[in-house]
Design an enzyme around this catalytic site. Structure first.
Site, PDB file in Angstrom:
ATOM      1  N   TYR A 136       0.960  -1.335   0.044  1.00  0.00           N
ATOM      2  CA  TYR A 136      -0.095  -0.107   0.128  1.00  0.00           C
ATOM      3  C   TYR A 136       0.752   1.312   0.082  1.00  0.00           C
ATOM      4  O   TYR A 136       2.081   1.156   0.306  1.00  0.00           O
ATOM      5  CB  TYR A 136      -0.812   0.055   1.326  1.00  0.00           C
ATOM      6  CG  TYR A 136      -1.951   0.885   1.332  1.00  0.00           C
ATOM      7  CD1 TYR A 136      -3.021   0.553   0.189  1.00  0.00           C
ATOM      8  CD2 TYR A 136      -2.130   1.924   2.149  1.00  0.00           C
ATOM      9  CE1 TYR A 136      -4.184   1.605   0.181  1.00  0.00           C
ATOM     10  CE2 TYR A 136      -3.264   2.749   1.831  1.00  0.00           C
ATOM     11  CZ  TYR A 136      -4.376   2.561   1.012  1.00  0.00           C
ATOM     12  OH  TYR A 136      -5.448   3.293   1.032  1.00  0.00           O
ATOM     13  N   SER A 161     -16.965  -2.591  -8.803  1.00  0.00           N
ATOM     14  CA  SER A 161     -16.451  -2.496  -7.732  1.00  0.00           C
ATOM     15  C   SER A 161     -17.278  -1.728  -6.981  1.00  0.00           C
ATOM     16  O   SER A 161     -18.546  -0.956  -7.333  1.00  0.00           O
ATOM     17  CB  SER A 161     -15.118  -1.676  -7.854  1.00  0.00           C
ATOM     18  OG  SER A 161     -15.390  -0.403  -8.203  1.00  0.00           O
ATOM     19  N   VAL A 207     -16.663   1.389  -5.399  1.00  0.00           N
ATOM     20  CA  VAL A 207     -16.575   2.611  -5.947  1.00  0.00           C
ATOM     21  C   VAL A 207     -17.456   2.926  -7.148  1.00  0.00           C
ATOM     22  O   VAL A 207     -18.179   3.818  -7.260  1.00  0.00           O
ATOM     23  CB  VAL A 207     -14.997   3.172  -6.027  1.00  0.00           C
ATOM     24  CG1 VAL A 207     -15.192   4.401  -6.454  1.00  0.00           C
ATOM     25  CG2 VAL A 207     -14.317   3.098  -4.602  1.00  0.00           C
ATOM     26  N   ARG A 235     -15.303  -6.468 -16.530  1.00  0.00           N
ATOM     27  CA  ARG A 235     -14.441  -7.629 -17.216  1.00  0.00           C
ATOM     28  C   ARG A 235     -15.302  -8.643 -17.248  1.00  0.00           C
ATOM     29  O   ARG A 235     -14.960  -9.815 -17.923  1.00  0.00           O
ATOM     30  CB  ARG A 235     -13.028  -7.899 -16.404  1.00  0.00           C
ATOM     31  CG  ARG A 235     -13.413  -8.076 -15.049  1.00  0.00           C
ATOM     32  CD  ARG A 235     -12.066  -8.569 -14.380  1.00  0.00           C
ATOM     33  NE  ARG A 235     -12.275  -8.859 -12.973  1.00  0.00           N
ATOM     34  CZ  ARG A 235     -11.335  -9.746 -12.310  1.00  0.00           C
ATOM     35  NH1 ARG A 235     -10.075  -9.748 -12.697  1.00  0.00           N
ATOM     36  NH2 ARG A 235     -11.521 -10.036 -11.076  1.00  0.00           N
ATOM     37  N   GLY A 245      -7.039   3.562  -8.233  1.00  0.00           N
ATOM     38  CA  GLY A 245      -7.031   2.161  -7.886  1.00  0.00           C
ATOM     39  C   GLY A 245      -6.005   1.428  -8.719  1.00  0.00           C
ATOM     40  O   GLY A 245      -6.031   1.987  -9.786  1.00  0.00           O
ATOM     41  N   PHE A 290      -5.974  10.229  -7.178  1.00  0.00           N
ATOM     42  CA  PHE A 290      -6.703  10.584  -5.890  1.00  0.00           C
ATOM     43  C   PHE A 290      -6.515   9.598  -4.947  1.00  0.00           C
ATOM     44  O   PHE A 290      -6.639   8.216  -5.132  1.00  0.00           O
ATOM     45  CB  PHE A 290      -8.233  10.900  -6.344  1.00  0.00           C
ATOM     46  CG  PHE A 290      -9.152  11.010  -5.277  1.00  0.00           C
ATOM     47  CD1 PHE A 290      -8.989  12.316  -4.534  1.00  0.00           C
ATOM     48  CD2 PHE A 290      -9.853  10.052  -4.519  1.00  0.00           C
ATOM     49  CE1 PHE A 290      -9.794  12.598  -3.553  1.00  0.00           C
ATOM     50  CE2 PHE A 290     -10.644  10.565  -3.320  1.00  0.00           C
ATOM     51  CZ  PHE A 290     -10.782  11.606  -2.920  1.00  0.00           C
ATOM     52  N   TRP A 291      -6.354   9.951  -3.769  1.00  0.00           N
ATOM     53  CA  TRP A 291      -6.266   9.061  -2.503  1.00  0.00           C
ATOM     54  C   TRP A 291      -7.173   9.929  -1.535  1.00  0.00           C
ATOM     55  O   TRP A 291      -6.894  10.959  -1.018  1.00  0.00           O
ATOM     56  CB  TRP A 291      -4.766   8.746  -2.264  1.00  0.00           C
ATOM     57  CG  TRP A 291      -4.823   7.986  -1.045  1.00  0.00           C
ATOM     58  CD1 TRP A 291      -5.474   6.868  -0.717  1.00  0.00           C
ATOM     59  CD2 TRP A 291      -3.667   7.996   0.313  1.00  0.00           C
ATOM     60  NE1 TRP A 291      -4.943   6.240   0.442  1.00  0.00           N
ATOM     61  CE2 TRP A 291      -4.154   6.784   1.101  1.00  0.00           C
ATOM     62  CE3 TRP A 291      -2.772   9.108   0.429  1.00  0.00           C
ATOM     63  CZ2 TRP A 291      -3.233   6.716   1.899  1.00  0.00           C
ATOM     64  CZ3 TRP A 291      -1.740   8.745   1.508  1.00  0.00           C
ATOM     65  CH2 TRP A 291      -1.919   7.549   2.345  1.00  0.00           C
ATOM     66  N   LEU A 292      -8.213   9.047  -0.982  1.00  0.00           N
ATOM     67  CA  LEU A 292      -9.259   9.947  -0.077  1.00  0.00           C
ATOM     68  C   LEU A 292      -8.512  10.246   1.246  1.00  0.00           C
ATOM     69  O   LEU A 292      -8.839  11.300   1.757  1.00  0.00           O
ATOM     70  CB  LEU A 292     -10.440   8.719   0.147  1.00  0.00           C
ATOM     71  CG  LEU A 292     -11.216   9.338   1.246  1.00  0.00           C
ATOM     72  CD1 LEU A 292     -12.380  10.293   0.422  1.00  0.00           C
ATOM     73  CD2 LEU A 292     -12.240   8.012   1.588  1.00  0.00           C
ATOM     74  N   LYS A 296     -18.351  -8.086  -1.376  1.00  0.00           N
ATOM     75  CA  LYS A 296     -17.537  -7.941  -0.138  1.00  0.00           C
ATOM     76  C   LYS A 296     -17.612  -8.880   1.139  1.00  0.00           C
ATOM     77  O   LYS A 296     -18.725  -9.571   1.140  1.00  0.00           O
ATOM     78  CB  LYS A 296     -18.201  -6.612   0.589  1.00  0.00           C
ATOM     79  CG  LYS A 296     -18.001  -5.242  -0.311  1.00  0.00           C
ATOM     80  CD  LYS A 296     -16.377  -4.907  -0.265  1.00  0.00           C
ATOM     81  CE  LYS A 296     -16.165  -3.583  -0.955  1.00  0.00           C
ATOM     82  NZ  LYS A 296     -14.681  -3.494  -1.362  1.00  0.00           N
TER      83      LYS A 296
END
Ligand SMILES: NC(=O)c1ccc[n+]([C@@H]2O[C@H](COP(=O)([O-])OP(=O)(O)OC[C@H]3O[C@@H](n4cnc5c(N)ncnc54)[C@H](OP(=O)(O)O)[C@@H]3O)[C@@H](O)[C@H]2O)c1
Length: 289
Positions: A18, A115, A117, A137, A202, A226-228, A282
Site C-alpha cells: 500500500y 467495484s 466505488v 471484465r 486504484g 486521488f487518495w481519499l 464484499k
C-alpha cells in the site's frame, strides 16, 4: 465494534503493498462501524450510545479512537449498512466532484465498474443527470449495473473502443475513472475528449499505467490521482462533513447497498481475508453485538 468490511486496500496494506505503511504491531481495517460505550475527559457525553464509523484499526472488538476521527451515523442507518460508507461512497463523490465540472448529459467513463466505488459512481451520477459508460471484465455484470442506473456497459478488451464509440455516437467523456491500470487504463483514456482528465484511484491489475505520447501531445489529456486519505487530511472539517452528509443522505434514499459475498466472525479473520481476496462481493467481519 460491530462490523467491518474487508476492502482491497486492507489486503494491500497487510501485504505491505500500500502507499503508506504503519508501524507494527498494528490492527488492520480502514473502516468499520461501532457503538460508543464511553468517552474520555472533555468529550461530550452525548456520543455515548451512538453508532460511529472509524477510519483505522477497525478489525477488533473494542478500542479507543480520537473523537475527531469518528463520523457519527445518522439514525435510520444500521451498522451493517453504515460500515460500508466511510471509504468507497465518499471516494466516488470526490472523484465526480473534485476534478472537472460536469453538466447534465455529460458522459463519464470508468473501469472496474462493478467495484463498490464504481457502483457508487453510477448511483451518484444517475441522480446528478450525468451519464456513465461502464467498463467491466465480466459480461454477466451488465444487468446488475443497468439496474443501478448505468447508461451503458461494455466489456473490456481490444473490441471495447468500437463498442463504446457506437454507444457514445460522437459524444466524448470529459472524465475517466481508472481503478485497474495497465492496458485497461490506456483503453479507457482512448475514449476521452480532448483536454479530458483521467483520474487513477486504484490499481486492481497491479500493472503500471502506459500513456502513449500522443495522448499528451495531440489530445492534451490530463492524468491525475486521488487518495481519499490524503484528501481528508488536507481539507476543512466542513468540507469533510458536507461529503459525509451527502453520502448518508443518498444511503438513506437507498444508494450504496453493499454486494455481500460472505460474513465471518473476527475469530476466523484469516479465512475471511482469503475469501475477500477471491473477489465477487464484499466480505463482512462480525466484530461484536
Ligand atoms: N484512492 C482511494 O482513495 C480509494 C478509495 C477507495 C477504493 N480505492 C481503490 O478502488 C479500487 C476498488 O475498491 P473497491 O473496494 O470498490 O473494490 P471491490 O468492491 O472489492 O471490487 C473490486 C473490483 O476490482 C475488479 N478487479 C479485481 N481484480 C481485477 C483485475 N485483475 N483486473 C481488473 N479488474 C479487477 C473487480 O471486478 P469483478 O467484479 O469482475 O471481479 C471489481 O470491480 C481498489 O483498487 C481500491 O484500492 C481507492
Amino acid at each position: 465494534m460491530v462490523c467491518a468490511p474487508i476492502n482491497p486496500a486492507d489486503l494491500n496494506m497487510i501485504e505491505g503493498k500500500y502507499g503508506e505503511s504503519r508501524p507494527l504491531p498494528d490492527v488492520p481495517g480502514n473502516e468499520g462501524c461501532g457503538r460508543v460505550v464511553s468517552v474520555g475527559a472533555g468529550v461530550d457525553d452525548s456520543w455515548i450510545g451512538r453508532l460511529v464509523l472509524v477510519d483505522s484499526k477497525a478489525w477488533r472488538e473494542e478500542g479507543n479512537w480520537p473523537v475527531a476521527d469518528l463520523v457519527a451515523v445518522p439514525a435510520g442507518i444500521d451498522a451493517r449498512r453504515a460500515c460500508f460508507l466511510r471509504v468507497n461512497p465518499p471516494t466516488a463523490w470526490c472523484l465526480l466532484h473534485n476534478f472537472v465540472g460536469l453538466c447534465p448529459g455529460d458522459w463519464i467513463a470508468q473501469n472496474a465498474a462493478t467495484s463498490a466505488v464504481g457502483r457508487a459512481v453510477i448511483e451518484i451520477a444517475k441522480r446528478k443527470g450525468w451519464k456513465t459508460l461502464n467498463v467491466v471484465r465480466r459480461p454477466e455484470a451488465a444487468g446488475e449495473l443497468r439496474d443501478l442506473g448505468a447508461d451503458a456497459v461494455v466489456v473490456d478488451g481490444p473490441g471495447m473502443a468500437d463498442e463504446a464509440a457506437a454507444i457514445l455516437g460522437g459524444a466524448k467523456p470529459k472524465l475517466g475513472l481508472n481503478a485497474v491500470g495497465g492496458a485497461s487504463a490506456t483503453r479507457l483514456a482512448g475514449l476521452l475528449a480532448e483536454g479530458a482528465t483521467l483520474v487513477t484511484y486504484g490499481a486492481m491489475s497491479r500493472e503500471a499505467l502506459k500513456i502513449p505520447n500522443g495522448f499528451l501531445i495531440f489530445r492534451d489529456l490530463h492524468f491525475r490521482g486521488f487518495w481519499l486519505t490524503r484528501w481528508l487530511r488536507a481539507v476543512s472539517d466542513e468540507a469533510k462533513s458536507s461529503v459525509f452528509r451527502e453520502v448518508f443522505r443518498l444511503a438513506g434514499s437507498g444508494c450504496f447497498s453493499p454486494r455481500i459475498a460472505a460474513e465471518f466472525p473476527i475469530a476466523e479473520v484469516s479465512a475471511a481475508a482469503a475469501r475477500a481476496a477471491q473477489g465477487g462481493g464484499k466480505v463482512v467481519l462480525r466484530l461484536g453485538d
